[in-house]
Design a protein around this motif. Structure first.
Motif, PDB file in Angstrom:
ATOM      1  N   GLY A 126     -31.404 -25.016 -53.654  1.00 21.64           N
ATOM      2  CA  GLY A 126     -30.965 -23.643 -53.458  1.00 21.64           C
ATOM      3  C   GLY A 126     -29.683 -23.526 -52.656  1.00 21.64           C
ATOM      4  N   GLN A 127     -28.820 -22.588 -53.066  1.00 21.37           N
ATOM      5  CA  GLN A 127     -27.586 -22.326 -52.321  1.00 21.37           C
ATOM      6  C   GLN A 127     -27.625 -20.967 -51.632  1.00 21.37           C
ATOM      7  OE1 GLN A 127     -24.107 -23.134 -54.774  1.00 21.37           O
ATOM      8  NE2 GLN A 127     -25.161 -24.827 -55.778  1.00 21.37           N
ATOM      9  N   LYS A 128     -28.203 -19.969 -52.304  1.00 23.13           N
ATOM     10  CA  LYS A 128     -28.326 -18.664 -51.657  1.00 23.13           C
ATOM     11  C   LYS A 128     -29.371 -17.817 -52.364  1.00 23.13           C
ATOM     12  CE  LYS A 128     -24.489 -16.605 -54.270  1.00 23.13           C
ATOM     13  NZ  LYS A 128     -23.193 -15.896 -54.168  1.00 23.13           N
ATOM     14  N   LEU A 129     -29.979 -16.892 -51.612  1.00 22.40           N
ATOM     15  CA  LEU A 129     -30.846 -15.873 -52.187  1.00 22.40           C
ATOM     16  C   LEU A 129     -29.981 -14.727 -52.684  1.00 22.40           C
ATOM     17  CD1 LEU A 129     -33.758 -15.653 -49.583  1.00 22.40           C
ATOM     18  CD2 LEU A 129     -33.734 -16.889 -51.745  1.00 22.40           C
ATOM     19  N   ILE A 130     -30.406 -14.069 -53.755  1.00 21.16           N
ATOM     20  CA  ILE A 130     -29.649 -12.951 -54.322  1.00 21.16           C
ATOM     21  C   ILE A 130     -30.463 -11.685 -54.140  1.00 21.16           C
ATOM     22  CG2 ILE A 130     -28.639 -11.998 -56.426  1.00 21.16           C
ATOM     23  CD1 ILE A 130     -28.240 -14.866 -57.381  1.00 21.16           C
ATOM     24  N   TYR A 131     -29.868 -10.732 -53.423  1.00 18.36           N
ATOM     25  CA  TYR A 131     -30.580  -9.490 -53.122  1.00 18.36           C
ATOM     26  C   TYR A 131     -30.147  -8.353 -54.052  1.00 18.36           C
ATOM     27  CZ  TYR A 131     -31.354 -12.242 -48.926  1.00 18.36           C
ATOM     28  OH  TYR A 131     -31.688 -13.252 -48.051  1.00 18.36           O
ATOM     29  N   ASP A 132     -28.968  -8.540 -54.701  1.00 16.44           N
ATOM     30  CA  ASP A 132     -28.468  -7.517 -55.621  1.00 16.44           C
ATOM     31  C   ASP A 132     -29.132  -7.722 -56.977  1.00 16.44           C
ATOM     32  OD1 ASP A 132     -27.105  -5.840 -57.260  1.00 16.44           O
ATOM     33  OD2 ASP A 132     -25.098  -6.532 -56.715  1.00 16.44           O
ATOM     34  N   ALA A 133     -29.850  -6.744 -57.449  1.00 14.04           N
ATOM     35  CA  ALA A 133     -30.621  -6.884 -58.688  1.00 14.04           C
ATOM     36  C   ALA A 133     -29.770  -6.766 -59.940  1.00 14.04           C
ATOM     37  CB  ALA A 133     -31.723  -5.830 -58.730  1.00 14.04           C
ATOM     38  N   SER A 134     -28.448  -6.477 -59.793  1.00 15.95           N
ATOM     39  CA  SER A 134     -27.624  -6.244 -60.978  1.00 15.95           C
ATOM     40  C   SER A 134     -27.305  -7.524 -61.737  1.00 15.95           C
ATOM     41  CB  SER A 134     -26.313  -5.558 -60.576  1.00 15.95           C
ATOM     42  OG  SER A 134     -25.567  -6.398 -59.714  1.00 15.95           O
ATOM     43  N   GLY A 135     -27.339  -8.664 -61.071  1.00 19.85           N
ATOM     44  CA  GLY A 135     -27.017  -9.924 -61.730  1.00 19.85           C
ATOM     45  C   GLY A 135     -25.558  -9.982 -62.128  1.00 19.85           C
ATOM     46  N   GLY A 136     -25.196 -10.790 -63.155  1.00 17.63           N
ATOM     47  CA  GLY A 136     -23.837 -10.843 -63.679  1.00 17.63           C
ATOM     48  C   GLY A 136     -22.910 -11.750 -62.904  1.00 17.63           C
ATOM     49  N   MET A 137     -21.594 -11.470 -63.043  1.00 20.83           N
ATOM     50  CA  MET A 137     -20.558 -12.305 -62.451  1.00 20.83           C
ATOM     51  C   MET A 137     -20.255 -11.844 -61.021  1.00 20.83           C
ATOM     52  SD  MET A 137     -19.408 -14.407 -64.958  1.00 20.83           S
ATOM     53  CE  MET A 137     -17.671 -14.721 -64.707  1.00 20.83           C
ATOM     54  N   TYR A 138     -20.163 -12.809 -60.115  1.00 28.79           N
ATOM     55  CA  TYR A 138     -19.836 -12.507 -58.726  1.00 28.79           C
ATOM     56  C   TYR A 138     -18.516 -13.187 -58.382  1.00 28.79           C
ATOM     57  CZ  TYR A 138     -24.409 -10.460 -57.987  1.00 28.79           C
ATOM     58  OH  TYR A 138     -25.497  -9.634 -58.059  1.00 28.79           O
ATOM     59  N   VAL A 139     -17.735 -12.532 -57.534  1.00 29.89           N
ATOM     60  CA  VAL A 139     -16.397 -13.034 -57.218  1.00 29.89           C
ATOM     61  C   VAL A 139     -16.274 -13.425 -55.752  1.00 29.89           C
ATOM     62  CG1 VAL A 139     -15.364 -11.596 -59.014  1.00 29.89           C
ATOM     63  CG2 VAL A 139     -15.443 -10.749 -56.664  1.00 29.89           C
ATOM     64  N   LYS A 140     -15.340 -14.352 -55.531  1.00 30.32           N
ATOM     65  CA  LYS A 140     -15.009 -14.755 -54.165  1.00 30.32           C
ATOM     66  C   LYS A 140     -13.499 -14.660 -54.014  1.00 30.32           C
ATOM     67  CE  LYS A 140     -15.577 -18.435 -50.757  1.00 30.32           C
ATOM     68  NZ  LYS A 140     -16.114 -19.794 -50.490  1.00 30.32           N
ATOM     69  N   TYR A 141     -13.046 -14.010 -52.944  1.00 30.47           N
ATOM     70  CA  TYR A 141     -11.616 -13.806 -52.713  1.00 30.47           C
ATOM     71  C   TYR A 141     -11.074 -14.775 -51.658  1.00 30.47           C
ATOM     72  CZ  TYR A 141     -11.994  -9.311 -55.161  1.00 30.47           C
ATOM     73  OH  TYR A 141     -12.190  -8.333 -56.100  1.00 30.47           O
ATOM     74  N   PRO A 142      -9.803 -15.156 -51.762  1.00 29.58           N
ATOM     75  CA  PRO A 142      -9.158 -15.946 -50.702  1.00 29.58           C
ATOM     76  C   PRO A 142      -8.747 -15.012 -49.558  1.00 29.58           C
ATOM     77  CG  PRO A 142      -7.597 -15.554 -52.492  1.00 29.58           C
ATOM     78  CD  PRO A 142      -8.901 -14.930 -52.914  1.00 29.58           C
TER      79      PRO A 142
END
Length: 650
Positions: A126-142
């Motif tokens: 495991g890397q992280k728990l997901i609390y947002d039920a929407s699923g889909g693509m998640y982004v990370k910004y610099p």
């Protein structure tokens, strides 16, 4: 896209403190927010474990089936484990060093998590728990730690609410290349709906960046192309043809084409702004010289400016050998004696000199021409923009030819020199024997010494190149003094001479003179010999710690030999500890094509470091990469040229 740009303070949720944080990472306006794009995407759509690949990072959901257990180890390390039922598959889940997650994992409750799947052991790291039920693509910004990606994404959302998108790709271009409107493409990159849509959005932004940059290049090109009937050099074509017929060799096809390009420019009423690219030994100097003679036929002057005194001496001698008494040629450098300089300046002002060859001394205020109508700047990237302009300001007819012996990849030529016309000399003059290049390890140094001795015994000369002047405390590299001592011991003081960049000019010139006159056949040096040394008798070059140099630098150094009809050799000495270093050695020993090497060098080092130092003139794109996206760059350039020409005709 907001034009003109507005401050981030106009966005919801951005006060003075947040604005200050954003400013530290270069975000000041709404456009900055819109174009501060994610650095990575994670597809967190829920995956059926029956369809998941071994080793894949996936999102799964299901019911916790056991109480989570935590084991602590030394130095604060921990392991949290439990089992879950993911759509009928009983799987073990392990989180390392995240004991705080235990309070959110309850036996019997539904859970969604992201991690790496091991199909063989039915385990998920495991890397992280997901609390947002929407699923889909998640982004990370610099964001350099100034805020969380989720926080910034809210600011982005606010920017879309207030921005006016009044700049876009033309509708016919979007249809032609199947692109999205800019607003839609930016929104998709910040709030991705699928991998396919994000890929299309990325391609759209790449095209937009490259196309707009090419339009800017066209604008710059137009501004620099000054129109004036005075710029026409109406040279005597019959006299020029007569001169070419007296040359003791046949020009190559590339040389003929380049001469035609330049002479055609001279006949036009638009100032010349051309780059002449040619590999080491391809004959750029004779091309330039023929065009100097064209200017001479109407009684006007030319100037050649070079970055070093050594290169000035080489060009001066080369022009003297070619033109003999048909041109009046003089040389002006920092070491020209005051009395001689005064005489040269007087004759230059009176129009008694046809061609002046010099260094930075040429753009000094006391240098006045009678009618300077053709300016040649060699290795122009070694001069600043203002330095080049100071010489051009002295011109009667503003025709400038830039020359470089550094083969430049097409993508860099388009972006860095896109405002210039470009002529290429790829074909080598007849009779040139390819340089034989080999790679040797340091434990083969005796063989290397013997190979040098074999050439010296034939009456030939040799270059020996070191990466450093002095010993380094942090780098395990051979320095020039250490290498000098090895060769001095082998050949004796009478045979070996030393040159490096920290020597005084007179010492360096004296050492070079001893080498060029064959008084001392072995020159141990740093890379000061990379450009501008012409010793036809030199048939071998040995480059120590060759892995420390880029392919283009190695090729320039190799070009110091092979300047006669004698067989020449280049030996790369390197233990090449890394895969990258080994690859460079293999590439160098497989080809002598400078243009092919330049493309590989660009791939390996990136555009910013291609010239050995950061090029401030290189464009900085948010998404486009000129190395990877050269096809888009080519298309964008052609479209920009067509659009600009249509605009100019209206």
């Amino acid at each position: 896209m907001q034009s003109p740009d507005k401050s981030v303070l106009e966005l919801k949720g951005v006060g003075e403190k947040v604005a200050e944080k954003l400013a530290t990472i270069g975000i000041n306006g709404i456009n900055d927010v819109l174009f501060h794009l994610p650095s990575s995407y994670t597809d967190q759509s829920v995956v059926d474990l029956n369809q998941a690949d071994n080793g894949a990072n996936i999102t799964v959901e299901g019911t916790v089936k056991t109480e989570p257990q935590i084991a602590f180890f030394r130095k604060g390390k921990s392991r949290l484990t439990f089992f879950m039922d993911a759509n009928g598959i009983y799987v073990k889940v392990t989180f390392f060093n995240q004991p705080y997650l235990k309070k959110n994992i309850v036996n019997g409750e539904f859970i969604r998590l992201y991690g790496k799947f091991n199909r063989h052991r039915l385990e998920i790291n495991g890397q992280k728990l997901i609390y947002d039920a929407s699923g889909g693509m998640y982004v990370k910004y610099p964001l350099a730690g100034v805020m969380q990606s989720k926080t910034f994404q809210k600011i982005v959302s606010s920017a879309f609410e207030v921005a006016t998108f009044n700049i876009d790709i033309a509708e016919d271009l979007r249809a032609k290349y199947k692109l999205m409107p800019i607003k839609d493409a930016l929104y998709e990159m910040h709030f991705p709906s699928s991998q396919e849509s994000t890929d299309l959005a990325r391609r759209t932004i790449k095209f937009f960046e490259l196309y707009k940059y090419q339009l800017m290049i066209m604008e710059k090109r137009q501004l620099e192309r000054i129109r004036s009937e005075r710029f026409i050099v109406d040279y005597d074509i019959q006299r020029l043809k007569g001169f070419i017929d007296t040359l003791p060799f046949e020009l190559t096809n590339d040389q003929k084409m380049s001469v035609n390009d330049i002479c055609r420019d001279l006949k036009q009423n638009i100032s010349m702004h051309r780059l002449l690219q040619g590999d080491v030994g391809s004959g750029k100097t004779i091309v330039a010289g023929i065009c100097v003679y064209a200017v001479k036929t109407i009684g006007e002057q030319s100037a050649v400016m070079v970055p070093t005194e050594v290169l000035a001496n080489q060009h001066y001698q080369s022009f003297l050998d070619t033109f003999k008494d048909r041109l009046v040629i003089e040389k002006l450098t920092g070491s020209t004696k005051p009395k001689e300089k005064r005489e040269i300046l007087e004759r230059l002002k009176n129009g008694e000199i046809d061609l002046i060859v010099g260094t930075h001394a040429l753009f000094e205020d006391d240098v006045v021409f009678n009618k300077l109508s053709f300016t040649i700047i060699d290795e122009q990237h070694r001069f600043g923009v203002k330095q080049r302009q100071r010489l051009n300001d002295k011109a009667y007819r503003k025709n400038v030819l830039y020359m470089t012996a550094t083969p430049i990849p097409r993508t860099l030529s388009i972006t860095t020199y896109g405002d210039m016309d470009v002529s290429l000399i790829k074909e080598m003059p007849a009779g040139r024997i390819p340089i034989e290049t080999s790679w040797r390890r340091f434990n083969e140094i005796d063989d290397v010494l013997n190979s040098v001795k074999a050439e010296v015994d034939k009456g030939h000369s040799a270059y020996i190149v070191a990466p450093l002047i002095e010993e380094s405390e942090t780098l395990d590299l051979k320095n020039v003094y250490e290498i000098y001592s090895v060769f001095e011991e082998k050949f004796g003081d009478d045979e070996v001479i030393l040159v490096h960049g920290r020597m005084k000019a007179e010492e360096k010139n004296a050492a070079m003179a001893a080498f060029e006159s064959l008084e001392k056949p072995i020159l141990v040096s740093t890379t000061v010999i990379e450009v501008g040394i012409n010793v036809p008798n030199a048939t071998s070059i040995v480059i120590f710690n060759a892995e420390r140099f880029g392919l283009s630098t190695l090729h320039q150094l190799r070009g110091r030999v092979g300047r006669s009809d004698k067989k020449s050799y280049c030996v790369l000495v390197s233990d090449a500890a890394t895969d990258n270093a080994k690859l460079r050695m293999e590439i160098m020993t497989s080809t002598t094509d400078g243009f092919l090497l330049s493309e590989r060098d660009l791939e390996m080092r990136g555009p910013g470091d291609f010239f050995g130092v950061r090029q401030s003139g290189l464009p900085q794109f948010k998404v486009a990469d000129i190395t990877e996206d050269y096809r888009i760059l080519e298309v964008a350039r052609l479209e920009a040229i067509e659009r600009y020409e249509k605009k100019s005709l209206k």
